[in-house]
Design a protein around this motif. Structure first.
Motif, PDB file in Angstrom:
ATOM      1  N   ALA A  34      26.133 -39.410  16.986  1.00  0.00           N
ATOM      2  CA  ALA A  34      27.159 -40.265  17.595  1.00  0.00           C
ATOM      3  C   ALA A  34      28.213 -40.671  16.563  1.00  0.00           C
ATOM      4  CB  ALA A  34      26.515 -41.503  18.212  1.00  0.00           C
ATOM      5  N   LEU A  76      31.112 -40.176  24.199  1.00  0.00           N
ATOM      6  CA  LEU A  76      29.802 -40.549  24.718  1.00  0.00           C
ATOM      7  C   LEU A  76      29.908 -41.852  25.500  1.00  0.00           C
ATOM      8  CD1 LEU A  76      27.692 -39.822  21.512  1.00  0.00           C
ATOM      9  CD2 LEU A  76      27.603 -38.521  23.655  1.00  0.00           C
ATOM     10  N   THR A  82      25.050 -49.081  23.560  1.00  0.00           N
ATOM     11  CA  THR A  82      23.822 -48.631  22.903  1.00  0.00           C
ATOM     12  C   THR A  82      22.615 -49.405  23.415  1.00  0.00           C
ATOM     13  OG1 THR A  82      25.091 -48.134  20.893  1.00  0.00           O
ATOM     14  CG2 THR A  82      22.707 -48.277  20.667  1.00  0.00           C
ATOM     15  N   LEU A 131      18.546 -45.135  21.808  1.00  0.00           N
ATOM     16  CA  LEU A 131      17.816 -44.922  20.560  1.00  0.00           C
ATOM     17  C   LEU A 131      16.438 -45.559  20.679  1.00  0.00           C
ATOM     18  CD1 LEU A 131      20.723 -45.870  18.101  1.00  0.00           C
ATOM     19  CD2 LEU A 131      20.296 -43.661  19.230  1.00  0.00           C
ATOM     20  N   GLN A 149      24.465 -44.354  23.888  1.00  0.00           N
ATOM     21  CA  GLN A 149      23.407 -43.768  23.060  1.00  0.00           C
ATOM     22  C   GLN A 149      22.144 -44.580  23.276  1.00  0.00           C
ATOM     23  OE1 GLN A 149      24.160 -43.938  18.802  1.00  0.00           O
ATOM     24  NE2 GLN A 149      25.220 -45.888  18.935  1.00  0.00           N
ATOM     25  N   ALA A 169      20.207 -38.904  16.807  1.00  0.00           N
ATOM     26  CA  ALA A 169      21.164 -39.271  17.864  1.00  0.00           C
ATOM     27  C   ALA A 169      22.207 -40.235  17.327  1.00  0.00           C
ATOM     28  CB  ALA A 169      20.420 -39.884  19.049  1.00  0.00           C
ATOM     29  N   ALA A 170      21.767 -41.231  16.542  1.00  0.00           N
ATOM     30  CA  ALA A 170      22.715 -42.187  15.967  1.00  0.00           C
ATOM     31  C   ALA A 170      23.664 -41.491  14.998  1.00  0.00           C
ATOM     32  CB  ALA A 170      21.957 -43.306  15.260  1.00  0.00           C
ATOM     33  N   LEU A 220      25.562 -38.956  27.887  1.00  0.00           N
ATOM     34  CA  LEU A 220      24.684 -39.872  27.162  1.00  0.00           C
ATOM     35  C   LEU A 220      23.870 -39.091  26.143  1.00  0.00           C
ATOM     36  CD1 LEU A 220      22.996 -42.592  26.915  1.00  0.00           C
ATOM     37  CD2 LEU A 220      21.583 -41.671  28.781  1.00  0.00           C
ATOM     38  N   ILE A 221      23.703 -39.637  24.928  1.00  0.00           N
ATOM     39  CA  ILE A 221      22.818 -39.042  23.937  1.00  0.00           C
ATOM     40  C   ILE A 221      21.555 -39.885  23.844  1.00  0.00           C
ATOM     41  CG2 ILE A 221      23.859 -40.228  21.934  1.00  0.00           C
ATOM     42  CD1 ILE A 221      23.377 -37.582  20.369  1.00  0.00           C
TER      43      ILE A 221
END
Length: 321
Positions: free
Chosen positions: A176, A187, A255, A192, A190, A172-173, A161-162
């Protein structure tokens, strides 16, 4: 459509803390040395004692970035951890210009025990000394290294996971998107948190949040100019620097996005969630009523902040189950 300059009100409990903190709403480039030298109530000062008290251990790894320069990663995990679990890769906030890899991570400490997870956080180089594409490329280099060392780190490669907040959410976006387009590490999701996604300064929320709160319109212009220089707002900005510019979000992971109703990033966060849904990506969006930028970190005991923490953890529970 007429855009009002009257903003939604701040949550009263969080606003009381904001008044006491006396953080200037507008950051200018001349304030950068002082901002970097002090936390301004924004960045966590993570000490060895804090890690010990949390039952965690940390080690440092130096890796090469895209241009051969060395960058640092910190790897944090529960003391005595065994087996394999999720990996959480973190990109910190700070408007692209400040902060470090420890900023904003304290609320995530509990996740490491809850999920038997490994946390990797990257020390990307900061603008304006290191403008685009360096910050996002540094973040991608750290993610690529993590993906290549999942076995050594005890990370399940199917549960990577980011996570990022503010500028770190934008990075992060962007990271990705790079992972998708370069066929990099897969991933699982994400996360955010009030992400900094759009350099164009054209949303209603940027007009409303001007001279108030934390990280207002003027600060946002400062940050994007530091990153992009004269390219800010123009046609030569990549989707990896400003993910709001992406027209194709297919192939991105599940997300989670959140923001406050009274912050600059509100409208670009909502628009990004909409684009994800249009692309068939599973996305969950929360707009916290009365939240100003970074409300959860500044006022963690406010009811709205506790709800935000719980919602993020609930999403991760479902992601990692």
């Amino acid at each position: 459509m007429t855009t009002t300059t009257v903003r939604p009100p701040f949550d009263p409990d969080a606003a009381a803390v904001l008044e006491l903190a006396q953080i200037p709403p507008t950051i200018t480039i001349d304030m950068l040395p002082g901002l970097r030298a002090s936390s301004q109530g924004w960045n966590d000062a993570v000490t060895e004692d804090m890690l010990t008290e949390a039952g965690l251990t940390a080690r440092e790894v130096t890796i090469p970035s895209y241009d051969g320069a060395d960058i640092q990663l910190s790897i944090i995990e529960p003391v005595g951890r065994t087996g394999t679990g999720p990996g959480i890769y973190h990109t910190h906030g700070g408007g692209m210009m400040s902060g470090d890899r420890w900023a904003g991570i304290i609320p995530m400490f509990g996740w490491l025990h809850r999920y038997n997870a490994v946390f990797v956080t990257v020390e990307y180089r900061l603008a304006p000394e290191h403008p685009d594409p360096t910050p996002v490329e540094d973040c991608y280099a750290g993610l690529a290294w993590t993906g290549e060392h999942t076995a050594e780190l005890g990370i399940d490669p199917d549960r990577l996971l980011i996570v990022g907040g503010s500028a770190g959410g934008g990075l992060a976006a962007g990271t990705a998107l790079l992972a998708r387009d370069r066929r990099g590490p897969a991933l699982v999701g994400q996360l955010l948190e009030y992400p900094m996604l759009d350099d164009r300064d054209q949303t209603a929320s940027t007009i409303q949040i001007d001279g108030v709160g934390i990280w207002d319109r003027g600060s946002n212009i400062t940050g994007w100019t530091a990153l992009l220089g004269d390219r800010r707002g123009g046609p030569e900005v990549s989707i990896y620097a400003a993910p709001a510019r992406a027209t194709d979000l297919t192939g991105l992971p599940s997300t989670y996005l959140d923001c406050g109703s009274a912050e600059v990033f509100r409208d670009e966060t909502v628009a990004y969630a909409t684009k994800l849904w249009e692309a068939g990506v599973q996305a969950e969006l929360h707009v916290w009523a009365g939240g100003f930028h970074g409300f959860d970190l500044l006022a963690p005991d406010a009811a709205v902040s506790r709800q935000a923490f719980a919602a993020r953890e609930g999403w991760i529970d479902r992601l990692f189950r």
